[in-house]
Design an enzyme around this catalytic site. Structure first.
Site, PDB file in Angstrom:
ATOM      1  N   ASP A 193      -2.641   3.425   6.909  1.00  0.00           N
ATOM      2  CA  ASP A 193      -1.799   2.246   6.739  1.00  0.00           C
ATOM      3  C   ASP A 193      -0.474   2.389   7.483  1.00  0.00           C
ATOM      4  O   ASP A 193       0.080   3.484   7.594  1.00  0.00           O
ATOM      5  CB  ASP A 193      -1.534   2.051   5.236  1.00  0.00           C
ATOM      6  CG  ASP A 193      -0.723   0.811   4.934  1.00  0.00           C
ATOM      7  OD1 ASP A 193      -1.215  -0.286   5.209  1.00  0.00           O
ATOM      8  OD2 ASP A 193       0.412   0.962   4.439  1.00  0.00           O
ATOM      9  N   GLU A 222      -4.235   1.198  11.286  1.00  0.00           N
ATOM     10  CA  GLU A 222      -3.684  -0.150  11.170  1.00  0.00           C
ATOM     11  C   GLU A 222      -2.376  -0.123  11.965  1.00  0.00           C
ATOM     12  O   GLU A 222      -1.326   0.228  11.446  1.00  0.00           O
ATOM     13  CB  GLU A 222      -3.423  -0.513   9.706  1.00  0.00           C
ATOM     14  CG  GLU A 222      -3.050  -1.969   9.524  1.00  0.00           C
ATOM     15  CD  GLU A 222      -1.738  -2.189   8.764  1.00  0.00           C
ATOM     16  OE1 GLU A 222      -1.324  -3.342   8.643  1.00  0.00           O
ATOM     17  OE2 GLU A 222      -1.137  -1.195   8.315  1.00  0.00           O
TER      18      GLU A 222
END
Length: 800
Positions: free
Chosen positions: A469, A522
């Site tokens: 993330d 990401e």
């Protein structure tokens, strides 16, 4: 072992604290009583007899006497050591507590707050120690060598027999300390934290923690009434590691580390390496050992056969706590794998599973990096769920959050009184968007903590991939910062060189250790080489970051922007659907329609589409089929597979009632779900849609500039050149006899998927017959076919 709190269905901490208060009160009362009743034994005579007996005993043996041995003297701690232990600032409690050879015998010193008396038992010898006050007991026993001994500790109303924690050598080896010091301990969880084990022949638990700035560290838990001084830990030199083996302590015990800061203040901290935690909002760590027996050998054996970027890879993203609210890991294992398998997805991606205090963060603000959230069960329960996925043929990806952590004062923030896991420079430590703290990626111990954590989830829980993330926030020093709020790197640039090195090390380590695993970034910028090998230097002078795949945020943003326009305006935004092919092969991409796109006022996927309910569903179906045909892997968030109209909420999860046959519009939602299932079935059996995802040879435009028609047509090709033709019509009109150029090597085509068929909720405008090319040049090709294009629909055709 010290007294345990009474069993209760209430909060164990409250019970323990209540018990501790009663024990302490009783102990204080008993001091006067014990002093009055205590009688001085004839120490000199008995000591002489004991000494004579000891001389007759063989070396290493205790005297074979049955009467109590009275200590000849009371070798109490000096004031300095005593004060340091009471203030929890002693770095070497084992040097003064326990049994030590001294002139005249063996000195025994014990620190047991709240105890009324302590007796040393060595074979047949029993020696009651002198009460020195404040929980200290000492005595000199005329023995030649330190014997194997135990302690009898008397409390008000009970006597506990236990091993002495301060008679044991360190339970952490030199190799572990060396690797930790180098920042290269790839299985750090086996060295730090709470490890149930047998040490020197005695069962117990080894506790270790990294706290280099602490003046002292003690262990507090259910086993010592959360007393922050009773179990002082020893410092293992310059490593910054504190260690204590506690005999008799096993699984299920609650604990924390009581840390004395440099200013003398104290803080009670959860274990950063805890493998199990209490259910939030409680915050204690729990001693844990795994007993799960895996049954996924067949899955792990075949997992490395095909790299993720060369195989079928369609992902169902799930928030476990809200998929079916109230279900545990084991209950989810009975439903979720079967559901994902029925829909044909190859993988499931779990939003963060690691423990987090605030459910509203969805798991993206982690405090327990090594512990699956206790909200849904134990670590072994989570392993059971992963095992069930693998037995169903489903890979398990997990969101992993190494970018930042929350500021909770019982967790990582200023863990030992100073910035430790976070950067010491406030400009580098404070995350500007989320009010959290960023890791100090340049500190080798912190980098080791995170790299080992990535390995931990893959090795211990058989996770098949990590979706990392917020990578962009790690890569740039000026991320979300204004001028003056950040400092350039040593070359004057904005790149966070420490974070780059960390990500490269993490990826290289995971891929080396765990065959078949995949890491996914990401990353929302155009950073060069996210999925390039770490040893391949790019034009910017950096090696690749080493990820296997990257979320294509540009495709997601542009394509969603296109379909949200009214069809009459789409011709002005045609490039938003074609621009992705300009950079499609710069990285190995995943096309994500994730949770981030269906919350916070962004609306659900179907609700983004313009028009009435029929047009919304039609556009939704056409978009999904366009996405599944586009180069790259697919990811769809739960609820979007059946066209949920409302945004996702972690409080109640997907609106499953939309699929209730008693609901009037149930067929509309079930139709979209049937389409998703068929998309996955055709996808998995059509290598052209995934085999050459990362090669320009796997894609050819038929027509990419039909803006006036709102039409897109392209070929996907497998390794042998076998094509699939995908045609999307994003206008609300039927286009009859629409001519498209095709390869003249294909003698006939047939329609293999059409999002407008009636069972999906469409108008049943189809091409039911075999379609043969004509020798009419079109779109720069020698042959062409004519199709009927349904309104707001995508059609797939394969060679007959």
């Amino acid at each position: 072992m010290t007294p345990r709190p009474p069993s209760s269905d209430s909060d164990p901490k409250k019970s323990v604290k209540k018990a501790a208060k009663s024990v302490k009160k009783a102990a204080e009362k008993a001091v006067t009583k014990k002093a009055a009743a205590h009688k001085e034994a004839p120490a000199v005579k008995k000591a002489a007899a004991q000494k004579a007996t000891a001389k007759k005993a063989p070396a290493g043996k205790v005297p074979a006497r049955h009467e109590p041995v009275v200590p000849a003297a009371s070798p109490a701690l000096d004031a300095h050591d005593r004060d340091r232990l009471l203030s929890a600032t002693h770095h070497n409690p084992h040097g003064v507590l326990g049994a030590h050879p001294v002139t005249g015998g063996i000195a025994f010193r014990v620190f047991k707050p709240y105890a009324l008396s302590v007796t040393v038992v060595a074979g047949t010898v029993r020696a009651e120690l002198h009460d020195d006050g404040d929980g200290f007991f000492s005595g000199l026993v005329p023995l030649r060598e330190v014997p194997a001994y135990r302690l009898l500790v008397a409390y008000e109303g009970s006597v506990q027999e236990t091993e002495d924690a301060y008679r044991f050598l360190p339970a952490l080896g030199d190799l572990d300390l060396h690797l930790i010091g180098e920042g290269r301990h790839e299985q750090l969880w086996r060295a730090l934290g709470a490890e149930p084990m047998t040490h020197q022949g005695v069962p117990g638990t080894r506790f270790t923690v990294w706290a280099p700035n602490a003046r002292g560290v003690s262990l507090a838990g259910t086993f010592n009434f959360w007393d922050g001084t009773g179990y002082p830990m020893r410092s293992l030199g310059s490593s910054g590691i504190w260690e204590l083996f506690v005999p008799g302590i096993g699984e299920g015990e609650l604990y924390k580390f009581a840390i004395t800061r440099q200013d003398g203040s104290r803080t009670l901290r959860a274990d950063p390496m805890a493998r199990r935690t209490e259910v939030p909002p409680n915050t204690s760590s729990i001693v844990h050992a795994s007993h799960h027996e895996w049954h996924d050998d067949a899955w792990l054996e075949r997992r490395p056969d095909i790299p993720a970027h060369e195989g079928p890879f369609s992902v169902y993203e799930v928030h476990l706590a809200s998929w079916r609210p109230g279900l545990t890991y084991r209950q989810l294992a009975e439903q979720l794998p079967a559901y994902v398998k029925d829909l044909g997805f190859t993988h499931v991606e779990l939003m963060p599973v690691a423990e987090h205090p605030f459910g509203g963060s969805w798991g993206y603000q982690v405090t327990g990096f090594y512990a699956p959230t206790a909200r849904l069960g134990t670590p072994d329960d989570f392993k059971y769920l992963v095992d069930a996925f693998h037995q169903a043929g489903i890979g398990v990806l997990m969101d992993w959050v190494p970018a930042h952590f929350p500021r909770d004062d019982w967790a990582l923030a200023e863990f030992d009184g100073r910035p430790l896991y976070e950067h010491e420079d406030p400009l580098r430590s404070a995350h500007p968007d989320w009010g959290t703290l960023e890791f100090d990626f340049g500190r080798r111990e912190v980098r080791n903590f995170l790299v080992a954590n990535a390995v931990y989830w893959c090795e211990e829980f058989h996770i098949d991939g990590l979706r990392v993330d917020a990578v962009a926030s790690m890569l740039y020093l000026d991320y979300s910062r204004e001028p003056g709020q950040w400092v350039p790197n040593e070359h004057g640039g904005r790149e966070n060189l420490d974070a780059v090195a960390f990500l490269q090390e993490m990826n290289a380590t995971v891929y080396r250790r765990v065959p078949g695993v995949v890491t996914i970034a990401e990353e929302s910028t155009a950073w060069d080489g996210v999925t390039r090998a770490t040893h391949h230097i790019g034009p910017g002078g950096f090696g690749g970051l080493g990820f296997g795949l990257k979320w294509n945020m540009g495709w997601m943003h542009d394509s969603l922007g296109y379909v949200q326009h009214e069809p009459v305006h789409r011709k002005f935004h045609h490039h938003e659907m074609t621009f992705s092919m300009v950079y499609a092969y710069s990285e190995n991409y995943v096309l994500p329609i994730s949770h981030d796109e269906v919350v916070h006022g962004k609306r659900s996927l179907v609700s983004k589409m313009p028009g009435d309910w029929w047009q919304q569903r039609a556009t939704d179906r056409a978009y999904l089929a366009f996405m599944w045909a586009h180069p790259g892997k697919q990811l769809l968030f739960m609820g979007q597979e059946f066209a949920q109209g409302a945004e996702w909420s972690e409080a109640h999860g997907p609106d499953w009632w939309l699929l209730d046959p008693a609901y009037g519009a149930e067929a509309d939602h079930r139709g979209v779900r049937d389409l998703v299932r068929d998309l996955n079935i055709v996808y998995r059996h059509t290598p052209a849609l995934w085999q050459r995802d990362t090669s320009p040879d796997g894609f050819e435009w038929i027509v990419g500039d039909a803006a006036e028609d709102n039409v897109f047509a392209f070929l996907r090709l497998d390794a042998e050149g076998t094509p699939l033709l995908a045609v999307s019509n994003f206008s609300p009109v039927v286009r009859h006899d629409y001519r498209l150029g095709v390869p003249d090597s294909v003698p006939a085509w047939h329609e293999t998927l059409n999002t407008d068929v009636g069972k999906y909720g469409g108008g049943d405008v189809t091409n039911p017959d075999v379609i043969k090319p004509e020798a009419t040049a079109w779109h720069g090709r020698p042959a062409s076919i004519t199709l009927t294009l349904p309104p707001l629909a995508t059609v797939w055709l394969r060679p007959e």
